[in-house]
Design a protein around this motif. Structure first.
Motif, PDB file in Angstrom:
ATOM      1  N   PRO A 171       0.893  -1.220  -0.012  1.00 16.72           N
ATOM      2  CA  PRO A 171       0.239   0.083  -0.026  1.00 16.72           C
ATOM      3  C   PRO A 171       0.844   1.130   0.054  1.00 16.72           C
ATOM      4  CG  PRO A 171       0.073  -0.737   2.368  1.00 16.72           C
ATOM      5  CD  PRO A 171       0.902  -1.907   1.360  1.00 16.72           C
ATOM      6  N   HIS A 172       0.094   2.382  -0.063  1.00 18.43           N
ATOM      7  CA  HIS A 172       0.915   3.648  -0.163  1.00 18.43           C
ATOM      8  C   HIS A 172       1.271   3.897   1.384  1.00 18.43           C
ATOM      9  CE1 HIS A 172       1.958   7.778  -0.759  1.00 18.43           C
ATOM     10  NE2 HIS A 172       1.047   8.087   0.105  1.00 18.43           N
ATOM     11  N   GLY A 173       2.360   4.453   1.604  1.00 16.61           N
ATOM     12  CA  GLY A 173       3.032   4.628   2.789  1.00 16.61           C
ATOM     13  C   GLY A 173       4.382   3.874   3.004  1.00 16.61           C
ATOM     14  N   PRO A 174       4.045   2.411   3.143  1.00 15.56           N
ATOM     15  CA  PRO A 174       5.431   1.637   2.870  1.00 15.56           C
ATOM     16  C   PRO A 174       6.297   1.895   1.658  1.00 15.56           C
ATOM     17  CG  PRO A 174       3.629   0.328   3.971  1.00 15.56           C
ATOM     18  CD  PRO A 174       3.131   1.545   3.536  1.00 15.56           C
ATOM     19  N   VAL A 175       5.347   2.262   0.628  1.00 16.36           N
ATOM     20  CA  VAL A 175       5.876   2.624  -0.779  1.00 16.36           C
ATOM     21  C   VAL A 175       5.337   3.739  -1.203  1.00 16.36           C
ATOM     22  CG1 VAL A 175       5.922   2.238  -3.240  1.00 16.36           C
ATOM     23  CG2 VAL A 175       6.015   0.266  -1.405  1.00 16.36           C
ATOM     24  N   ASP A 176       6.215   4.832  -1.546  1.00 12.96           N
ATOM     25  CA  ASP A 176       5.928   6.110  -1.972  1.00 12.96           C
ATOM     26  C   ASP A 176       5.004   6.146  -3.426  1.00 12.96           C
ATOM     27  OD1 ASP A 176       4.986   8.988  -2.421  1.00 12.96           O
ATOM     28  OD2 ASP A 176       7.318   9.442  -2.649  1.00 12.96           O
ATOM     29  N   TRP A 177       3.999   5.920  -3.501  1.00 10.74           N
ATOM     30  CA  TRP A 177       2.983   5.716  -4.774  1.00 10.74           C
ATOM     31  C   TRP A 177       2.622   7.196  -5.338  1.00 10.74           C
ATOM     32  CZ3 TRP A 177       4.128   1.837  -7.271  1.00 10.74           C
ATOM     33  CH2 TRP A 177       3.943   0.692  -6.688  1.00 10.74           C
ATOM     34  N   VAL A 178       3.064   8.180  -4.487  1.00  4.60           N
ATOM     35  CA  VAL A 178       2.700   9.558  -5.042  1.00  4.60           C
ATOM     36  C   VAL A 178       3.656   9.796  -6.080  1.00  4.60           C
ATOM     37  CG1 VAL A 178       2.452  12.054  -4.486  1.00  4.60           C
ATOM     38  CG2 VAL A 178       1.613  10.302  -3.160  1.00  4.60           C
ATOM     39  N   ASP A 179       4.840   9.529  -6.061  1.00  2.00           N
ATOM     40  CA  ASP A 179       5.901   9.734  -6.855  1.00  2.00           C
ATOM     41  C   ASP A 179       5.521   9.273  -8.333  1.00  2.00           C
ATOM     42  OD1 ASP A 179       8.543   9.868  -8.439  1.00  2.00           O
ATOM     43  OD2 ASP A 179       9.712   9.238  -6.696  1.00  2.00           O
TER      44      ASP A 179
END
Length: 509
Positions: A392-400
């Motif tokens: 999920p977003h958090g552990p991985v920066d999916w906003v990038d």
């Protein structure tokens, strides 16, 4: 006639709203977004149309019952629903390629024997038979009854049976899906087939109970179904059914507070200050958000299953592809391209320690290629959807955005095992990440909830539909009986039953 306020306009929310309205209640739905359907979204551009949520339905009886109970038009009169056949194609890491027919046990056995080797189909069939015992044992308490505290201990035990006795000693039942695959299927390709059903729902086969084998059992038994024009059409049909039953919808209406009066839920307050009084409130958003709407008071009773705030479920990374060129005749609707690095993918999605969750460069990819003229501008083009289960977003920066586009390149490269020349055919693509899911649905980290499972000491259960606060109920994929299109519809039925029949209601008959 009671006034019912429903928070959210996802499938579970609308399923509850339609049933409550038919029972004579005045129902108002408040949705913070601009449209209905929750995770069952749609993206359209240049004549191409894509689902941005579930691509298939695996238990249509839930919605058949819903439409029968809420109006004159059946589900099939409301949408064009048909089975996809083959149900799925699987491309394994060693190049083995097999297509499995829809809802045909004998056909699946024959296909696996041919592709994997003699005896493979029977081993798979024996495992699915044991999964049928799980289905028979858990169908009612897990899917057709409200979750009650006194049942949690029993539901925490995995009903997956031990294999038949061979030799002097009886073997114990396997503790996890991984163990069942290794011991009963033998072949790594069959193990990958089994585990892919869990991974598709965001479940870790190393930790999920062996009873998770019920997921492929349901698919193989009840079939894989598609709505002409895209699965979003199911959400549209349910929305129209709600309107026909006089359900009122308010969009752009974020609920910030659940009102209490005389020890009961008494309505909702919106972000703009509007107050809507009600005799009962149905929250169809992530239950982890509910205490904040109650001024910090948790509505759980002692012994209740509670939401796991701060530990969002895995999300979905999706690539929508507009392709030039005709869809070849005989193309399978759904293909699963399996990772060559199972251990690496599971560590990337679920993490085996702090900081280890990250996009895996060679993930398992689900490729959807519907034979549906409504999804493309003409027969000289094709709409294809690629989906990967990711952290999920958090552990991985999916906003990038740059990182997301780079990862999309990896996903497309894997998908070329199912669609040769994919990159050369691409006109344009749209990338959706868990961060986009979080923004659209409000789900923590963009996580997608899995269906509930028995076993694991209750770790795979969701908060029950009734709460400690009288008049406050929970629906949707993050409540009992969990995520998935069918399960969300079931949650709506359970909430409606509790409100209409009362707290002692024991489920559908």
């Amino acid at each position: 006639m009671a006034r019912i306020a429903v928070i959210g306009a996802g499938m579970g929310a609308m399923a509850a709203a339609a049933r409550l309205a038919v029972a004579g209640h005045q129902v108002a739905v408040y949705e913070r977004g601009r449209t209905h359907g929750g995770g069952l979204g749609r993206f359209a551009r240049d004549g191409f149309v894509f689902d941005t949520g579930p691509g298939l339905l695996h238990l249509p009886a839930v919605y058949r019952d819903l439409f029968v109970k809420t109006g004159k038009e059946s589900l099939e009169q409301s949408v064009e629903l048909f089975q996809v056949d083959p149900a799925s194609r699987h491309v394994f890491a060693d190049g083995t390629d097999v297509s499995l027919p829809n809802a045909s046990r004998a056909g699946v056995v024959a296909a696996l024997d041919t592709a994997v080797g003699p005896g493979a189909g029977e081993r798979w069939s024996e495992l699915v038979n044991r999964a049928r015992e799980v289905w028979d044992a858990t169908r009612r308490p897990l899917l057709e009854e409200p979750l009650r505290a006194e049942r949690i201990e029993a539901l925490g035990r995995d009903p997956y049976p031990a294999p038949p006795k061979r030799g002097l000693f009886r073997r114990a039942a396997p503790r996890t899906l991984e163990a069942a695959a290794a011991r009963e299927l033998k072949d790594p390709r069959l193990a990958a087939l089994l585990e892919s059903h869990a991974l598709a729902y965001g479940l870790d086969p190393r930790r999920a109970p062996a009873g998770a084998a019920v997921l492929p059992y349901m698919e193989q038994t009840f079939g894989s179904w598609y709505v002409r024009g895209g699965m979003r059409g199911l959400a549209d049909a349910l929305y129209e059914r709600c309107l026909a039953r006089k359900v009122a919808f308010s969009f752009g209406a974020e609920v910030v507070r659940i009102l209490e009066k005389d020890g009961r839920a008494a309505g909702v307050e919106l972000a703009d200050g509007t107050v809507a009084e009600a005799d009962a409130v149905v929250s169809a958003v992530d239950p982890a958000l509910v205490p904040g709407m109650l001024g910090g008071t948790a509505p759980w009773r002692e012994g209740d299953i509670r939401p796991q705030s701060g530990s969002p479920a895995p999300g979905r990374f999706t690539v929508l592809l507009a392709l030039r060129g005709t869809r070849p005749e005989g193309t399978v609707h759904r293909t699963v391209v399996h990772t060559p690095d199972r251990a690496g993918e599971l560590a990337a999605v679920f993490g085996d320690g702090p900081g280890l969750r990250a996009p895996h460069p060679r993930p398992t990819v689900t490729v959807l290629r519907p034979d549906d003229p409504a999804t493309r501008p003409d027969d000289g083009h094709e709409a294809v959807t690629l989906t990967v289960t990711v952290a999920p977003h958090g552990p991985v920066d999916w906003v990038d955005g740059t990182a997301a586009e780079e990862y999309a390149d990896h996903v497309v490269a894997m998908a070329e095992a199912a669609v040769p020349g994919l990159r050369q055919r691409t006109l344009w693509r749209e990338v959706r990440t868990p961060a986009d899911t979080a923004a659209a649905t409000g789900a923590e980290g963009g996580g997608v909830p899995a269906p509930v499972l028995a076993g694991g000491g209750g770790a795979f259960l969701r908060p029950g539909n009734a709460t400690r606060l009288p008049g406050l109920y929970l629906a949707g994929g993050f409540a009992h009986p969990g995520g998935g299109l069918a399960h969300a519809g079931m949650s709506g039925a359970l909430v409606a039953g509790l409100i209409v029949e009362g707290a002692d209601w024991r489920g559908s008959q």
